[in-house]
Design an enzyme around this catalytic site. Structure first.
Site, PDB file in Angstrom:
ATOM      1  N   LYS A   1       0.856  -1.195   0.000  1.00 27.97           N
ATOM      2  CA  LYS A   1       0.000   0.000   0.000  1.00 27.97           C
ATOM      3  C   LYS A   1       0.887   1.239   0.000  1.00 27.97           C
ATOM      4  O   LYS A   1       1.936   1.264   0.664  1.00 27.97           O
ATOM      5  CB  LYS A   1      -0.886  -0.038   1.250  1.00 27.97           C
ATOM      6  CG  LYS A   1      -1.945   1.058   1.311  1.00 27.97           C
ATOM      7  CD  LYS A   1      -2.847   0.863   2.545  1.00 27.97           C
ATOM      8  CE  LYS A   1      -3.973   1.862   2.612  1.00 27.97           C
ATOM      9  NZ  LYS A   1      -4.911   1.608   3.716  1.00 27.97           N
TER      10      LYS A   1
ATOM     11  N   SER B   1      -9.920  -1.075   6.582  1.00 30.92           N
ATOM     12  CA  SER B   1      -9.303  -0.898   5.262  1.00 30.92           C
ATOM     13  C   SER B   1      -8.532  -2.088   4.718  1.00 30.92           C
ATOM     14  O   SER B   1      -8.156  -2.079   3.553  1.00 30.92           O
ATOM     15  CB  SER B   1      -8.394   0.322   5.265  1.00 30.92           C
ATOM     16  OG  SER B   1      -9.183   1.467   5.128  1.00 30.92           O
TER      17      SER B   1
ATOM     18  N   SER C   1      -9.915   1.483   2.410  1.00 28.23           N
ATOM     19  CA  SER C   1      -9.046   2.302   1.592  1.00 28.23           C
ATOM     20  C   SER C   1      -7.984   1.500   0.827  1.00 28.23           C
ATOM     21  O   SER C   1      -7.433   2.010  -0.144  1.00 28.23           O
ATOM     22  CB  SER C   1      -8.334   3.336   2.472  1.00 28.23           C
ATOM     23  OG  SER C   1      -7.512   2.705   3.433  1.00 28.23           O
TER      24      SER C   1
HETATM   25  N1  GLN Z   1     -13.540   3.422   5.835  1.00 30.16           N
HETATM   26  C1  GLN Z   1     -12.911   3.822   7.031  1.00 30.16           C
HETATM   27  C2  GLN Z   1     -12.612   5.296   7.008  1.00 30.16           C
HETATM   28  O1  GLN Z   1     -12.887   5.914   6.034  1.00 30.16           O
HETATM   29  C3  GLN Z   1     -11.700   3.000   7.280  1.00 30.16           C
HETATM   30  C4  GLN Z   1     -10.410   3.575   6.840  1.00 30.16           C
HETATM   31  C5  GLN Z   1      -9.210   2.747   7.166  1.00 30.16           C
HETATM   32  O2  GLN Z   1      -9.281   1.674   7.762  1.00 30.16           O
HETATM   33  N2  GLN Z   1      -8.076   3.287   6.839  1.00 30.16           N
HETATM   34  O3  GLN Z   1     -12.117   5.844   7.930  1.00 30.16           O
END
Ligand code: GLN
Length: 489
Positions: free
Chosen positions: A78, A177, A153
């Site tokens: 990532k 994410s 994400s």
């Molecule tokens: N969807 C969640 C957010 O927008 C999770 C994000 C993540 O785990 N980085 O915060």
């Protein structure tokens, strides 16, 4: 016929170790698959084809090294994980030209174990989002259906694993994410216990919630990668000194699910859960029962408060973590400005996307004096109560289960106007981060309506990834095997 890039990590690793296939061949197979699939799925933000091939040739020249458990295996990472020889942008204009001067702890561990890093994966900007549509560099597409999101994400990591561009990827999970994109793309994704894996060199979103973990195509692969990256790191103050278990041995020992009690919280089968996800999860639990598990009804009564608590804590911590991007230290710097204040405001206005600005503004608001007690302190109290509810539940069972996401992968463009409805879709993954627990996304069959992968979430006791992985391995082996997505073949 299964071609090289479609093998599992363990399979390819064993062939490499026996000298049946060369690192260069495996690397070339993945690079060819990247060439074939990237125009459709846009999983990668940067690549290092030549450097990877050079590395591969050098490794072949030296010959297999049994002391390195990932010798010759291609990976992606990532783009919020720092790499010294590649840009690390967090999918933001702010870091568009940023190349760190050091490797993150997990990258160092992967390299020492012999992994070949092929590229960095797309994501929502600074890991804020659930669909990769908040990436400053365009969304990734789901290899099962390129009109749909791969989740977020870490959508790029999940898409690159599902499309067989690599054998595994590392990503971060602050509120789901890793697990949600794994669920949307039919992969296995693990968020380890908070403190199990060092975040040194991971670009911080919310430091009390962030964890780095693996995405792969099988549970065994996930266990192997975890065994490489888990362990104490003095440079991350939250890293646990507790020694990591032998996850591969735990998998070998697990033959069935006898003696495993799986808690099913009533609140996890609530309104908003799609019928197709619920059906697939119930089927998987029936199978778990046939394998000897006992399904125990339990209650997590504060589940409905998790989303509010999470987003307050996340925004507060994010606003503080992202203060370092000031136009002076890293990346983007606005030009033609007069004075320091203008440098800050112009750089930040120009280089941050809408969602990032929204969260910084809200985070600053909930931390401001007069509102701190009403919002941040309350959210921290709710978080403690949620942790306590899990502690109670884990007195009755070894694992807790539920869906990963209430829906399967939705169409790109569907939700880009409505952040709140996106936030509400995180309801099943957020409590796990709030409580610091390990959570795994296990791929199930395609949903009856959407024909997209569904998934079951398994949640473990703190630092008991061994039980979590071993139960997930037994269950996945008994489930009908998901085919490869259309974009992967
Ligand atoms: N969807 C969640 C957010 O927008 C999770 C994000 C993540 O785990 N980085 O915060």
């Amino acid at each position: 016929m299964t071609t090289l890039h479609q093998l599992s990590l363990l399979e390819v690793r064993d062939r490499l170790a026996k000298g049946e296939v060369r690192v260069e061949e495996v690397t070339r197979a993945c690079l060819a698959q990247i060439e074939r699939t990237e125009p459709r799925i846009n999983a990668l933000l940067s690549r290092r084809d030549d450097a990877a091939l050079e590395e591969a040739k050098k490794m072949d020249h030296q010959g297999p090294d049994p002391s390195r458990p990932l010798w010759g295996v291609p990976f992606t990472l990532k783009d919020s994980i720092c790499t010294k020889d590649m840009p690390t942008t967090a999918a933001s204009r702010m870091l568009e030209n940023f190349t760190p001067c050091y490797d993150a702890f997990v990258v160092k561990r992967l390299r020492e174990a012999g992994a070949v890093i092929l590229g960095k994966t797309n994501m929502d900007e600074f890991a804020m989002g659930s669909s990769t549509e908040f990436s400053a560099f365009g969304p990734s597409k789901n290899p099962w259906d390129i009109t749909r999101t791969p989740g977020g994400s870490s959508g790029g990591s999940a898409a690159s694993v599902a499309a067989c561009q690599c054998f595994a990827s590392l990503a971060s999970d602050t509120g789901g994410s890793i697990r949600q994109p794994a669920a949307f793309c039919g992969c296995v994704g693990l968020k380890p216990t908070y403190g199990r894996v060092s975040r040194y060199g991971g670009i911080a979103l919310a430091s009390s919630l962030d964890q780095i973990g693996p995405l792969s195509r099988t549970v065994e692969d996930c266990a192997l990668v975890l065994s490489v990256i888990a362990g104490h790191d003095p440079r991350d103050a939250t890293s646990s000194p507790l020694p990591a278990d032998d996850y591969m041995a735990a998998l070998k020992a697990g033959k069935d699910l006898k003696g495993i009690r799986i808690g099913l919280p009533g609140e996890f089968l609530a309104q908003g859960l799609s019928g197709e996800v619920e059906d697939a999860c119930r089927e998987a639990l029936d199978l778990a029962q046939q394998l000897g598990a006992e399904i125990v009804p339990v209650s997590l009564p504060l589940t409905h408060l998790a989303t509010a608590a999470y987003y307050i804590i996340l925004m507060a911590e994010a606003s503080s973590n992202l203060a370092r991007f000031d136009g002076v230290h890293f990346g983007c710097r606005a030009e033609g400005v007069q004075g320091l204040e203008e440098l800050y405001t112009h750089t930040r206005s120009k280089a941050f996307g809408e969602e990032v600005k929204r969260r910084i503004i809200l985070g600053t608001y909930v931390l401001s004096s007069g509102y701190y007690d009403a919002y941040y302190k309350k959210a921290a109290q709710v978080r403690r109560l949620i942790q306590r509810d899990f502690e109670e539940v884990f007195k009755q069972c070894e694992l807790v289960c539920g869906p990963v996401s209430p829906l399967t992968a939705w169409h790109l463009g569907e939700e880009d106007q409505d952040p709140l409805s996106l936030y509400l879709r995180d309801v099943y993954t957020l409590p796990v981060n709030l409580a610091g627990l390990p959570g795994l996304s296990l791929p199930l069959r395609l949903g009856a309506q959407s024909c997209m992968p569904t998934a079951l979430q398994l949640i473990g006791r703190p630092f008991d990834e061994a039980t979590l992985l071993s139960a997930a391995h037994v269950l996945l082996a008994a489930l009908p095997r998901l085919s490869l997505p259309p974009a992967a073949v």
